[in-house]
Scaffold this motif. Structure first.
Motif, PDB file in Angstrom:
ATOM      1  N   ALA A   1       4.471 -18.306   7.950  1.00 49.54           N
ATOM      2  CA  ALA A   1       5.024 -19.519   7.326  1.00 49.54           C
ATOM      3  C   ALA A   1       3.905 -20.336   6.675  1.00 49.54           C
ATOM      4  N   GLU A   2       2.752 -20.403   7.355  1.00 48.19           N
ATOM      5  CA  GLU A   2       1.618 -21.109   6.751  1.00 48.19           C
ATOM      6  C   GLU A   2       1.195 -20.397   5.473  1.00 48.19           C
TER       7      GLU A   2
ATOM      8  N   MET B   1       3.640  -9.384  15.175  1.00 47.26           N
ATOM      9  CA  MET B   1       3.608 -10.852  15.152  1.00 47.26           C
ATOM     10  C   MET B   1       3.243 -11.400  16.522  1.00 47.26           C
ATOM     11  N   SER B   2       2.269 -12.302  16.534  1.00 47.59           N
ATOM     12  CA  SER B   2       2.027 -13.124  17.716  1.00 47.59           C
ATOM     13  C   SER B   2       2.825 -14.398  17.503  1.00 47.59           C
ATOM     14  N   ALA B   3       3.919 -14.557  18.263  1.00 47.10           N
ATOM     15  CA  ALA B   3       4.788 -15.732  18.078  1.00 47.10           C
ATOM     16  C   ALA B   3       4.183 -16.983  18.715  1.00 47.10           C
ATOM     17  N   LYS B   4       2.952 -16.853  19.242  1.00 44.16           N
ATOM     18  CA  LYS B   4       2.232 -18.001  19.787  1.00 44.16           C
ATOM     19  C   LYS B   4       1.676 -18.867  18.657  1.00 44.16           C
ATOM     20  N   LYS B   5       1.796 -18.369  17.430  1.00 48.56           N
ATOM     21  CA  LYS B   5       1.355 -19.167  16.278  1.00 48.56           C
ATOM     22  C   LYS B   5       2.604 -19.688  15.566  1.00 48.56           C
ATOM     23  N   ASP B   6       3.073 -18.982  14.527  1.00 45.74           N
ATOM     24  CA  ASP B   6       4.200 -19.499  13.760  1.00 45.74           C
ATOM     25  C   ASP B   6       5.570 -19.250  14.420  1.00 45.74           C
ATOM     26  N   GLY B   7       5.572 -18.813  15.673  1.00 44.29           N
ATOM     27  CA  GLY B   7       6.836 -18.811  16.435  1.00 44.29           C
ATOM     28  C   GLY B   7       6.987 -20.146  17.154  1.00 44.29           C
ATOM     29  N   LEU B   8       5.955 -20.981  17.061  1.00 40.55           N
ATOM     30  CA  LEU B   8       5.925 -22.293  17.732  1.00 40.55           C
ATOM     31  C   LEU B   8       6.243 -22.170  19.220  1.00 40.55           C
TER      32      LEU B   8
ATOM     33  N   LEU C   1      11.760 -19.205  21.004  1.00 41.63           N
ATOM     34  CA  LEU C   1      11.159 -18.614  19.806  1.00 41.63           C
ATOM     35  C   LEU C   1      12.157 -18.553  18.652  1.00 41.63           C
ATOM     36  N   ALA C   2      13.427 -18.285  18.975  1.00 37.28           N
ATOM     37  CA  ALA C   2      14.434 -18.226  17.914  1.00 37.28           C
ATOM     38  C   ALA C   2      14.500 -19.578  17.193  1.00 37.28           C
ATOM     39  N   VAL C   3      14.414 -20.667  17.952  1.00 31.60           N
ATOM     40  CA  VAL C   3      14.429 -21.997  17.331  1.00 31.60           C
ATOM     41  C   VAL C   3      13.105 -22.238  16.588  1.00 31.60           C
ATOM     42  N   GLY C   4      11.978 -21.873  17.248  1.00 30.23           N
ATOM     43  CA  GLY C   4      10.662 -22.110  16.651  1.00 30.23           C
ATOM     44  C   GLY C   4      10.493 -21.387  15.322  1.00 30.23           C
ATOM     45  N   LEU C   5      10.972 -20.148  15.256  1.00 24.79           N
ATOM     46  CA  LEU C   5      10.811 -19.366  14.021  1.00 24.79           C
ATOM     47  C   LEU C   5      11.585 -19.993  12.855  1.00 24.79           C
ATOM     48  N   GLU C   6      12.636 -20.735  13.172  1.00 24.27           N
ATOM     49  CA  GLU C   6      13.358 -21.450  12.105  1.00 24.27           C
ATOM     50  C   GLU C   6      12.661 -22.763  11.771  1.00 24.27           C
ATOM     51  N   GLU C   7      12.258 -23.499  12.818  1.00 27.06           N
ATOM     52  CA  GLU C   7      11.614 -24.808  12.580  1.00 27.06           C
ATOM     53  C   GLU C   7      10.321 -24.670  11.773  1.00 27.06           C
ATOM     54  N   VAL C   8       9.605 -23.575  12.012  1.00 29.86           N
ATOM     55  CA  VAL C   8       8.290 -23.432  11.376  1.00 29.86           C
ATOM     56  C   VAL C   8       8.408 -23.292   9.855  1.00 29.86           C
TER      57      VAL C   8
ATOM     58  N   TYR D   1       7.546 -30.010   7.784  1.00 29.87           N
ATOM     59  CA  TYR D   1       6.642 -29.638   8.879  1.00 29.87           C
ATOM     60  C   TYR D   1       5.379 -28.984   8.302  1.00 29.87           C
ATOM     61  N   LEU D   2       5.565 -28.033   7.391  1.00 31.43           N
ATOM     62  CA  LEU D   2       4.401 -27.300   6.859  1.00 31.43           C
ATOM     63  C   LEU D   2       3.489 -28.200   6.034  1.00 31.43           C
ATOM     64  N   ALA D   3       4.103 -29.132   5.275  1.00 32.71           N
ATOM     65  CA  ALA D   3       3.273 -30.051   4.479  1.00 32.71           C
ATOM     66  C   ALA D   3       2.411 -30.888   5.425  1.00 32.71           C
ATOM     67  N   ALA D   4       2.994 -31.340   6.542  1.00 36.34           N
ATOM     68  CA  ALA D   4       2.233 -32.151   7.498  1.00 36.34           C
ATOM     69  C   ALA D   4       1.161 -31.305   8.179  1.00 36.34           C
ATOM     70  N   ARG D   5       1.513 -30.105   8.541  1.00 35.21           N
ATOM     71  CA  ARG D   5       0.591 -29.207   9.257  1.00 35.21           C
ATOM     72  C   ARG D   5      -0.632 -28.834   8.401  1.00 35.21           C
ATOM     73  N   ILE D   6      -0.350 -28.294   7.219  1.00 36.96           N
ATOM     74  CA  ILE D   6      -1.452 -27.845   6.355  1.00 36.96           C
ATOM     75  C   ILE D   6      -2.221 -29.071   5.845  1.00 36.96           C
ATOM     76  N   GLY D   7      -1.474 -30.161   5.613  1.00 34.94           N
ATOM     77  CA  GLY D   7      -2.116 -31.404   5.173  1.00 34.94           C
ATOM     78  C   GLY D   7      -3.057 -31.934   6.241  1.00 34.94           C
ATOM     79  N   GLN D   8      -2.659 -31.841   7.505  1.00 36.88           N
ATOM     80  CA  GLN D   8      -3.516 -32.356   8.578  1.00 36.88           C
ATOM     81  C   GLN D   8      -4.830 -31.575   8.645  1.00 36.88           C
ATOM     82  N   VAL D   9      -4.728 -30.255   8.529  1.00 37.75           N
ATOM     83  CA  VAL D   9      -5.944 -29.431   8.583  1.00 37.75           C
ATOM     84  C   VAL D   9      -6.857 -29.781   7.387  1.00 37.75           C
ATOM     85  N   ALA D  10      -6.247 -29.974   6.214  1.00 37.35           N
ATOM     86  CA  ALA D  10      -7.046 -30.315   5.024  1.00 37.35           C
ATOM     87  C   ALA D  10      -7.713 -31.684   5.197  1.00 37.35           C
ATOM     88  N   ARG D  11      -6.971 -32.660   5.730  1.00 40.15           N
ATOM     89  CA  ARG D  11      -7.561 -33.997   5.930  1.00 40.15           C
ATOM     90  C   ARG D  11      -8.698 -33.949   6.955  1.00 40.15           C
TER      91      ARG D  11
END
Ligand SMILES: Cc1ncc(COP(=O)(O)O)c(C=O)c1O
Length: 461
Positions: A219-220, A253-260, A302-309, A314-324
């Motif tokens: 997702a990232e 897939m390691s769902a410990k990342k984008d499986g949230l 994981l079923a919920v996490g894979l959809e939320e991710v 969410y992604l704009a905040a996530r990638i934006g936070q790492v960039a900031r």
């Protein structure tokens, strides 16, 4: 706008404690200056990994209560299966307890002595599993992937020219599968473009070689494609994710990342005959194919996490936070690998500590300093992890001296990361106070997890 509010609010908090500096120094000595051996409770901001360390949502916790723990054909399995199939378009799904178990099962069938398995960069566990079963793991990332200051959009891409040469030289008989890691963790969390994924896929099809994604951070990667690849700017994240998986014959897939999730993984594939063989291995190593290595409640979360991710905000905040975070570090005078990737910021220890030669482990010195000065835990990715002895016993340094500060998902605020940037800035400004390290005790493999170190005396200014 200069602020970027997270698209969630906080319902539960977990206290973290700043230990006194004397206690941190004592713990460091006791741990042989190896951050893996420091108790987590004595860490203030823990950026050791983004794997399994994320915060679950209220919807995920609620789903946990719906977990069906039946041994076979549980309701939770069907829920998980439908979500994974929806994202990947792949018919066969094998749930595993984490990513490396999916790799182990895949390579127990496909990797053999005399064979070669290419990737942009194999992650450590992928490489270890490929090599354990006998094949050679070959990294073919584009040359700019090795240039830590080249500000290019897709430094995780596969070098298609070198892949084609390898496919022509070895052919289907010697290449049982081609992998592609998205985003490319080993190369700094750098993304791979959809054009490149399609290019790898086309080459593999032409040569009859199956193509698998290592999809931990799919997702990232999809977000970077949407933001940086002109042809994809009007596509939604789920559309891009489907387009990525459409190119592949399978995925680990390691769902410990984008499986949230805090635990979990899977193997997905299209080939029914191979799936039967892999399911036999799954039963031996993990469990019955409808739960694999997981409880029903994990499958639900994981079923919920894979959809939320895949949520745009969410992604704009996530990638934006790492960039900031990367920007804040640079403003504080800390050199970093550029541009920032999806899940972590990598400090350039060669630039930060030019007075410490590679043999004296500058990236480990910076890692220790971050903990000693601010209670911050990162991980060394330099000559402590990858340095080798050459044929004549001489020291061969790693290609780069980096400290990875991985950002767990939905856990820390910009204030926490701003604090880390200030701590790092103070260290770099005062660099003469920090000296090198030497390893005093090490195991034969993967020494960075358990080896012990000692500080070297500071040389006179
Ligand atoms: C790209 C990549 N592949 C595979 C893995 C292995 O996953 P796990 O830690 O769940 O076994 C990781 C974990 O960090 C990773 O980053």
């Amino acid at each position: 706008m200069s602020t970027w509010p997270e698209p969630y609010r906080i319902k539960m908090v977990e206290a973290i404690r700043m230990t006194p500096k004397e206690e941190r120094l004592r713990l460091l000595e006791k741990a042989g200056y190896n951050l893996f051996l420091i108790p987590a409770e004595a860490v203030f901001v823990d950026l050791l990994t983004d794997s399994g360390t994320g915060a679950m949502s209220d919807r995920q916790w609620a789903a946990i209560m719906r977990g069906d723990e039946s041994y076979a054909q549980a309701r939770s399995w069907f829920r998980f299966y439908e979500v994974v199939k929806g994202i990947t378009g792949m018919e066969h799904v094998l749930p595993t307890h984490q990513g490396r178990a999916a790799e182990n099962i895949l390579f127990s069938e496909l990797s053999k002595p005399g064979l070669v398995i290419p990737s942009n960069n194999h992650f450590d566990t992928t490489r270890a599993n490929v090599e354990f079963f006998g094949a050679e793991a070959v990294d073919l990332v584009v040359p700019e992937g090795h240039d830590i200051h080249a500000r290019l959009p897709f430094k995780g891409n596969m070098d298609l020219g070198r892949l084609e040469d390898l496919l022509k030289a070895k052919g289907r008989e010697k290449i049982p599968v081609c992998m592609l890691t998205v985003t490319n963790n080993t190369g700094g969390g750098q993304p791979v473009s959809l054009e490149n994924i399609r290019g790898v896929s086309a080459l593999c099809r032409e040569h009859g070689v199956p193509f698998f994604l290592d999809a931990c951070r799919f997702a990232e990667n999809a977000y970077f494609i949407q933001q940086r690849e002109a042809a994809c700017k009007d596509m939604t994240i789920p559309e891009i994710a489907r387009a990525m998986f459409a190119c592949a014959d399978g995925a680990t897939m390691s769902a410990k990342k984008d499986g949230l999730g805090n635990i979990g993984g899977f193997l997905a594939l299209r080939d029914g005959a191979l799936a039967v063989r892999l399911k036999n291995a799954l039963i031996l190593r993990e469990g019955f194919p409808t739960y694999g290595g997981l409880a029903g409640r994990d499958l639900e979360a994981l079923a919920v996490g894979l959809e939320e991710v895949q949520d745009q905000a969410y992604l704009a905040a996530r990638i934006g936070q790492v960039a900031r975070f990367g920007d804040a570090l640079q403003k504080n005078g800390v050199p970093i690998l550029e541009p920032t990737g999806g899940h972590a910021v990598y400090l350039d220890a060669r630039g930060a500590f030019p007075h410490i030669p590679a043999a004296d482990l500058p990236a480990q010195s910076l890692t220790v300093a971050l903990y000693a000065e601010g209670g911050v835990r990162g991980v060394e990715i330099g000559s402590f992890m990858f340095g080798k002895k050459g044929h004549d016993g001489e020291f061969v340094p790693a290609a780069m001296e980096l400290v990875r500060l991985a950002v767990p998902r939905r856990v820390y605020t910009d204030n926490h990361l701003g604090y880390v940037a200030e701590v790092a800035g103070d260290i770099v400004r005062d660099r003469a106070r920090f000296g090198g390290f030497r390893v005093v005790d090490e195991p034969p493999f993967l020494r960075h997890f358990t080896a012990r170190l000692a500080p070297l005396p500071l040389s006179a200014p």
